[in-house]
Motif scaffolding. Structure first.
Motif, PDB file in Angstrom:
ATOM      1  N   ALA A  77      52.486  33.465  45.207  1.00 53.82           N
ATOM      2  CA  ALA A  77      52.998  34.833  45.328  1.00 53.82           C
ATOM      3  C   ALA A  77      52.992  35.539  43.974  1.00 53.82           C
ATOM      4  N   VAL A  78      53.345  34.807  42.921  1.00 56.57           N
ATOM      5  CA  VAL A  78      53.346  35.372  41.568  1.00 56.57           C
ATOM      6  C   VAL A  78      51.916  35.718  41.144  1.00 56.57           C
ATOM      7  N   ALA A  79      50.977  34.821  41.422  1.00 53.84           N
ATOM      8  CA  ALA A  79      49.577  35.064  41.057  1.00 53.84           C
ATOM      9  C   ALA A  79      49.019  36.277  41.791  1.00 53.84           C
ATOM     10  N   LEU A  80      49.352  36.401  43.063  1.00 56.16           N
ATOM     11  CA  LEU A  80      48.825  37.509  43.861  1.00 56.16           C
ATOM     12  C   LEU A  80      49.435  38.839  43.467  1.00 56.16           C
ATOM     13  N   ALA A  81      50.658  38.820  43.000  1.00 47.70           N
ATOM     14  CA  ALA A  81      51.339  40.066  42.621  1.00 47.70           C
ATOM     15  C   ALA A  81      50.659  40.751  41.447  1.00 47.70           C
ATOM     16  N   SER A  82      49.912  39.983  40.660  1.00 55.44           N
ATOM     17  CA  SER A  82      49.266  40.571  39.488  1.00 55.44           C
ATOM     18  C   SER A  82      47.884  41.139  39.800  1.00 55.44           C
ATOM     19  N   GLY A  83      47.434  41.035  41.045  1.00 53.18           N
ATOM     20  CA  GLY A  83      46.127  41.566  41.418  1.00 53.18           C
ATOM     21  C   GLY A  83      46.209  43.006  41.886  1.00 53.18           C
ATOM     22  N   ALA A  84      45.356  43.860  41.313  1.00 52.24           N
ATOM     23  CA  ALA A  84      45.402  45.289  41.638  1.00 52.24           C
ATOM     24  C   ALA A  84      44.670  45.611  42.929  1.00 52.24           C
ATOM     25  N   ASN A  85      43.712  44.762  43.309  1.00 54.38           N
ATOM     26  CA  ASN A  85      42.944  45.011  44.526  1.00 54.38           C
ATOM     27  C   ASN A  85      42.621  43.679  45.194  1.00 54.38           C
ATOM     28  N   ALA A  86      41.948  43.739  46.338  1.00 52.14           N
ATOM     29  CA  ALA A  86      41.674  42.519  47.115  1.00 52.14           C
ATOM     30  C   ALA A  86      40.820  41.530  46.334  1.00 52.14           C
ATOM     31  N   GLU A  87      39.846  42.027  45.571  1.00 51.65           N
ATOM     32  CA  GLU A  87      38.993  41.130  44.788  1.00 51.65           C
ATOM     33  C   GLU A  87      39.803  40.366  43.750  1.00 51.65           C
TER      34      GLU A  87
ATOM     35  N   ASP B  70      47.876  32.239  55.756  1.00 47.17           N
ATOM     36  CA  ASP B  70      47.909  33.607  56.287  1.00 47.17           C
ATOM     37  C   ASP B  70      47.685  34.641  55.182  1.00 47.17           C
ATOM     38  N   THR B  71      48.223  34.365  54.005  1.00 47.67           N
ATOM     39  CA  THR B  71      48.017  35.262  52.864  1.00 47.67           C
ATOM     40  C   THR B  71      46.541  35.314  52.488  1.00 47.67           C
ATOM     41  N   ILE B  72      45.891  34.166  52.444  1.00 50.44           N
ATOM     42  CA  ILE B  72      44.463  34.102  52.126  1.00 50.44           C
ATOM     43  C   ILE B  72      43.650  34.843  53.191  1.00 50.44           C
ATOM     44  N   ILE B  73      44.015  34.701  54.446  1.00 48.11           N
ATOM     45  CA  ILE B  73      43.303  35.387  55.536  1.00 48.11           C
ATOM     46  C   ILE B  73      43.368  36.899  55.335  1.00 48.11           C
ATOM     47  N   ARG B  74      44.533  37.417  55.005  1.00 46.80           N
ATOM     48  CA  ARG B  74      44.682  38.865  54.808  1.00 46.80           C
ATOM     49  C   ARG B  74      43.814  39.360  53.649  1.00 46.80           C
ATOM     50  N   ILE B  75      43.766  38.597  52.571  1.00 48.35           N
ATOM     51  CA  ILE B  75      42.953  39.006  51.427  1.00 48.35           C
ATOM     52  C   ILE B  75      41.475  38.957  51.796  1.00 48.35           C
ATOM     53  N   ILE B  76      41.066  37.905  52.467  1.00 44.78           N
ATOM     54  CA  ILE B  76      39.668  37.777  52.885  1.00 44.78           C
ATOM     55  C   ILE B  76      39.293  38.917  53.824  1.00 44.78           C
ATOM     56  N   ASP B  77      40.178  39.244  54.730  1.00 47.58           N
ATOM     57  CA  ASP B  77      39.913  40.333  55.677  1.00 47.58           C
ATOM     58  C   ASP B  77      39.714  41.664  54.943  1.00 47.58           C
ATOM     59  N   ASP B  78      40.430  41.855  53.841  1.00 49.19           N
ATOM     60  CA  ASP B  78      40.288  43.075  53.041  1.00 49.19           C
ATOM     61  C   ASP B  78      39.008  43.078  52.200  1.00 49.19           C
ATOM     62  N   TYR B  79      38.557  41.897  51.794  1.00 55.02           N
ATOM     63  CA  TYR B  79      37.497  41.829  50.784  1.00 55.02           C
ATOM     64  C   TYR B  79      36.128  41.376  51.300  1.00 55.02           C
ATOM     65  N   ILE B  80      36.107  40.410  52.198  1.00 57.23           N
ATOM     66  CA  ILE B  80      34.836  39.811  52.610  1.00 57.23           C
ATOM     67  C   ILE B  80      34.349  40.425  53.919  1.00 57.23           C
TER      68      ILE B  80
END
Length: 198
Positions: free
Chosen positions: A69-79, A128-138
């Motif tokens: 969660a901490v790592a993902l919070a620092s990402g500005a976009n799906a990539e 589930d978190t990974i799925i949401r990011i993949i759905d946004d990006y891939i």
């Protein structure tokens, strides 16, 4: 209510012993002795070995998943979020000896009930978190399948590294955390929604 510091000390000691020696090789008596308590006192905290094993797994895996969660919070976009998630998972498997040994022990177990427990109570949220990011990006019709493929790639890379390091032409750089994460992310970028538009 049991004192949390004693319970946590038991979980830390048991996780280290289980990771290095396996579940069957480590007795409740050994854990109690290592912690500095009687076996009867250990049973005050955990009714049996299976409860202790499940508690250890939850302690280790849930504790580490908070860092996602901490790592993902620092990402500005799906990539960036996906890149951080891959780096997080690679670091976890390559650098956290206790977690990786327990994780790979569980993958090889025949205990379907414990695998189901781990999946439903621990792994599902991160997945589930990974799925949401993949759905946004891939660009994929099935983000769940893509998430399974991606996580399996990281797991396989880590597991195979013990053999692959001895292959002709392979250098230790191939197994450095940053190199592995960068290589996997470079492959993933080929399937990004923006790449598919080009």
């Amino acid at each position: 209510m049991p004192a949390p510091n004693v319970r946590e000390k038991i979980l830390v000691v048991a996780s280290q012993l289980f990771a290095s020696e396996g579940y069957s090789a480590v007795s409740m008596r050994r854990i109690a002795t290592t912690v500095g308590m009687t076996q009867a006192n250990l049973y005050y905290y955990f009714k049996d070995k299976e409860e202790l094993i499940r508690s250890v797994l939850a302690f280790v895996f849930i504790g580490r998943s908070h860092s996602l969660a901490v790592a993902l919070a620092s990402g500005a976009n799906a990539e960036e979020r996906l890149e951080h998630a891959i780096s997080w998972f690679v670091a976890l498997l390559f650098e956290d000896g206790v977690l990786s040994k327990l994780f790979f022990r569980e993958l090889l177990t025949d205990d379907k009930d414990r695998l189901k427990f781990l999946t439903q109570n621990i792994f599902q949220e991160s997945f589930d978190t990974i799925i949401r990011i993949i759905d946004d990006y891939i660009d994929t019709p099935d983000p769940r399948l893509a998430a399974i493929y991606l996580t399996s790639t990281v797991i396989g890379y880590c597991q195979y590294s013990a053999i692959a390091i001895h292959l002709n032409g392979v250098t230790s750089e191939y197994f450095e955390q940053k190199t592995v994460a960068k290589h996997i992310m470079d492959q993933v970028r080929r399937f990004s929604k923006t790449a598919s538009l080009l």
